[in-house]
Design a protein around this motif. Structure first.
Motif, PDB file in Angstrom:
ATOM      1  N   GLU A   1       0.837  -1.204   0.000  1.00 52.84           N
ATOM      2  CA  GLU A   1       0.000   0.000   0.000  1.00 52.84           C
ATOM      3  C   GLU A   1       0.869   1.250   0.000  1.00 52.84           C
ATOM      4  OE1 GLU A   1      -3.995   1.603   2.298  1.00 52.84           O
ATOM      5  OE2 GLU A   1      -2.648   0.213   3.329  1.00 52.84           O
ATOM      6  N   ALA A   2       1.930   1.236   0.809  1.00 49.96           N
ATOM      7  CA  ALA A   2       2.841   2.385   0.863  1.00 49.96           C
ATOM      8  C   ALA A   2       3.551   2.603  -0.465  1.00 49.96           C
ATOM      9  CB  ALA A   2       3.867   2.177   1.985  1.00 49.96           C
ATOM     10  N   GLU A   3       3.758   1.540  -1.215  1.00 50.71           N
ATOM     11  CA  GLU A   3       4.423   1.629  -2.515  1.00 50.71           C
ATOM     12  C   GLU A   3       3.455   1.965  -3.645  1.00 50.71           C
ATOM     13  OE1 GLU A   3       6.333  -2.174  -2.681  1.00 50.71           O
ATOM     14  OE2 GLU A   3       7.542  -1.733  -0.891  1.00 50.71           O
ATOM     15  N   GLY A   4       2.172   2.123  -3.315  1.00 54.14           N
ATOM     16  CA  GLY A   4       1.195   2.549  -4.307  1.00 54.14           C
ATOM     17  C   GLY A   4       0.670   1.456  -5.205  1.00 54.14           C
ATOM     18  N   LEU A   5       0.888   0.188  -4.847  1.00 54.85           N
ATOM     19  CA  LEU A   5       0.435  -0.912  -5.695  1.00 54.85           C
ATOM     20  C   LEU A   5      -0.977  -1.370  -5.366  1.00 54.85           C
ATOM     21  CD1 LEU A   5       3.698  -3.057  -5.845  1.00 54.85           C
ATOM     22  CD2 LEU A   5       2.721  -1.635  -7.655  1.00 54.85           C
ATOM     23  N   VAL A   6      -1.407  -1.159  -4.128  1.00 54.07           N
ATOM     24  CA  VAL A   6      -2.730  -1.614  -3.706  1.00 54.07           C
ATOM     25  C   VAL A   6      -3.378  -0.548  -2.831  1.00 54.07           C
ATOM     26  CG1 VAL A   6      -1.991  -4.040  -3.728  1.00 54.07           C
ATOM     27  CG2 VAL A   6      -1.909  -2.738  -1.589  1.00 54.07           C
ATOM     28  N   THR A   7      -4.669  -0.696  -2.638  1.00 60.01           N
ATOM     29  CA  THR A   7      -5.391   0.112  -1.654  1.00 60.01           C
ATOM     30  C   THR A   7      -6.109  -0.840  -0.715  1.00 60.01           C
ATOM     31  OG1 THR A   7      -7.350   0.254  -3.082  1.00 60.01           O
ATOM     32  CG2 THR A   7      -5.736   2.038  -3.248  1.00 60.01           C
ATOM     33  N   SER A   8      -6.277  -0.431   0.519  1.00 59.64           N
ATOM     34  CA  SER A   8      -6.959  -1.258   1.509  1.00 59.64           C
ATOM     35  C   SER A   8      -8.062  -0.451   2.154  1.00 59.64           C
ATOM     36  CB  SER A   8      -5.979  -1.729   2.591  1.00 59.64           C
ATOM     37  OG  SER A   8      -4.989  -2.572   2.030  1.00 59.64           O
ATOM     38  N   SER A   9      -9.208  -1.052   2.321  1.00 55.22           N
ATOM     39  CA  SER A   9     -10.317  -0.386   2.989  1.00 55.22           C
ATOM     40  C   SER A   9     -11.198  -1.429   3.653  1.00 55.22           C
ATOM     41  CB  SER A   9     -11.142   0.449   1.992  1.00 55.22           C
ATOM     42  OG  SER A   9     -11.710  -0.388   1.003  1.00 55.22           O
ATOM     43  N   ARG A  10     -11.859  -0.996   4.702  1.00 51.12           N
ATOM     44  CA  ARG A  10     -12.753  -1.894   5.427  1.00 51.12           C
ATOM     45  C   ARG A  10     -13.923  -2.287   4.519  1.00 51.12           C
ATOM     46  NH1 ARG A  10     -13.028  -2.894  10.721  1.00 51.12           N
ATOM     47  NH2 ARG A  10     -11.647  -1.132  11.158  1.00 51.12           N
ATOM     48  N   GLY A  11     -14.185  -3.561   4.402  1.00 53.95           N
ATOM     49  CA  GLY A  11     -15.295  -4.037   3.590  1.00 53.95           C
ATOM     50  C   GLY A  11     -14.898  -4.399   2.166  1.00 53.95           C
ATOM     51  N   HIS A  12     -13.736  -3.880   1.715  1.00 54.98           N
ATOM     52  CA  HIS A  12     -13.285  -4.178   0.349  1.00 54.98           C
ATOM     53  C   HIS A  12     -11.966  -4.948   0.328  1.00 54.98           C
ATOM     54  CE1 HIS A  12     -16.088  -0.792  -0.292  1.00 54.98           C
ATOM     55  NE2 HIS A  12     -16.342  -1.388  -1.431  1.00 54.98           N
ATOM     56  N   GLY A  13     -11.308  -5.056   1.456  1.00 55.36           N
ATOM     57  CA  GLY A  13     -10.051  -5.780   1.510  1.00 55.36           C
ATOM     58  C   GLY A  13      -8.922  -5.015   0.839  1.00 55.36           C
ATOM     59  N   THR A  14      -7.936  -5.751   0.351  1.00 54.56           N
ATOM     60  CA  THR A  14      -6.777  -5.167  -0.308  1.00 54.56           C
ATOM     61  C   THR A  14      -6.899  -5.391  -1.808  1.00 54.56           C
ATOM     62  OG1 THR A  14      -5.398  -5.564   1.636  1.00 54.56           O
ATOM     63  CG2 THR A  14      -4.257  -5.185  -0.439  1.00 54.56           C
ATOM     64  N   VAL A  15      -6.962  -4.287  -2.567  1.00 53.72           N
ATOM     65  CA  VAL A  15      -7.278  -4.341  -3.993  1.00 53.72           C
ATOM     66  C   VAL A  15      -6.151  -3.720  -4.802  1.00 53.72           C
ATOM     67  CG1 VAL A  15      -8.909  -3.562  -5.769  1.00 53.72           C
ATOM     68  CG2 VAL A  15      -9.746  -4.218  -3.500  1.00 53.72           C
ATOM     69  N   VAL A  16      -5.817  -4.334  -5.935  1.00 54.08           N
ATOM     70  CA  VAL A  16      -4.778  -3.805  -6.823  1.00 54.08           C
ATOM     71  C   VAL A  16      -5.259  -2.486  -7.424  1.00 54.08           C
ATOM     72  CG1 VAL A  16      -3.386  -4.234  -8.890  1.00 54.08           C
ATOM     73  CG2 VAL A  16      -3.966  -6.129  -7.357  1.00 54.08           C
ATOM     74  N   ARG A  17      -4.397  -1.486  -7.366  1.00 53.88           N
ATOM     75  CA  ARG A  17      -4.778  -0.157  -7.845  1.00 53.88           C
ATOM     76  C   ARG A  17      -4.817  -0.095  -9.365  1.00 53.88           C
ATOM     77  NH1 ARG A  17      -1.282   4.511  -5.388  1.00 53.88           N
ATOM     78  NH2 ARG A  17      -2.754   5.672  -6.667  1.00 53.88           N
TER      79      ARG A  17
END
Length: 264
Positions: A52-68
């Protein structure tokens, strides 16, 4: 030797780059990777935080970790201000960007608020006004679908825009051809511009407004627009999510020595 979480983050990053996980796809739940022997819960969590810090994914409650999404919106640079687009047609700048990128758009993807404000030192200097003089601030938030892409606030002298569509807060561009067409119809045809672009860390308000992932910088644009007589008719400040744009400029290379020879 790299820690276990770093090894896992690098492995997942490589899979993302190879297309094994595509933009918009959710990565496995932490428990799935733990059960697959990739490490402890804390190891997987740290690896996801690194991605996430490297900008490859985003994480949010209810959606999990998703590729940007990694396909940026193309900004045309100089060509986006072509008079044929807004004077003779209806391609305001943000629409010209969408057209160049082959993306769809809706005019109401631009919303705005218009207020009379006191000119800051920066705005006052651009317009040649005393600090604190009244100017109109037309602040826009532009989205692509539901995702904000950038903000843009234009500052105008009241005598240039009073009574025009530029002081109307209705969502969308200021009528056919947008703001530059409004200025053109009022007798202020734009002739040349100066743009300054620089990257910086986002403020907490910008993170919230642009829905930025942790650590994403913004690109700030300062645009000063002049008539042929040198009158400043707009000073604008834009804040763009860095990963959502690619900047493109196409222009003739100047030759000042040749120009001087021709003038002699």
């Amino acid at each position: 030797m790299a820690p276990k979480w770093r090894e896992l983050a690098d492995k997942l990053a490589e899979q993302i780059k190879r297309g094994e996980y595509v933009p918009g796809q959710q990565l496995p739940h932490i428990r799935e990777l733990v059960d697959a022997g990739e490490g402890s819960k804390s190891t997987v969590h740290a690896a996801y935080k690194a991605l996430e810090a490297e900008g490859l994914v985003t994480s949010s409650r209810g959606h999990g970790t998703v590729v940007r999404q990694r396909v940026p919106l193309k900004r045309l640079g100089i060509a986006r201000y072509d008079k044929a687009k807004w004077r003779d047609g209806d391609e305001v700048a943000f629409i010209a960007d969408r057209v160049a990128s082959g993306r769809t758009y809706r005019r109401n993807e631009q919303t705005q608020a218009v207020d009379l404000v006191e000119a800051s030192p920066e705005v006052a200097a651009a317009h040649g006004l005393p600090v604190g003089a009244e100017v109109y601030a037309r602040a826009r938030l532009v989205k692509e679908g539901d995702q904000p892409t950038h903000t843009l606030t234009s500052y105008y002298r009241p005598e240039h825009v009073e009574g025009t569509r530029l002081v109307d807060p209705t969502p969308g561009p200021a009528g056919r051809g947008g703001g530059y067409r409004v200025l053109y119809d009022a007798g202020y045809e734009i002739d040349h511009m100066k743009e300054e672009i620089f990257a910086r860390a986002a403020t907490s308000d910008e993170v919230k407004l642009l829905q930025l992932p942790p650590g994403e910088p913004v690109v700030e644009l300062h645009r000063t627009t002049y008539t042929a007589a040198g009158t400043v008719v707009e000073f604008a400040v834009g804040v763009h999510a860095a990963s959502r744009f690619a900047w493109e400029y196409d222009f003739k290379v100047p030759d000042s020595a040749k120009d001087r020879e021709e003038q002699q």
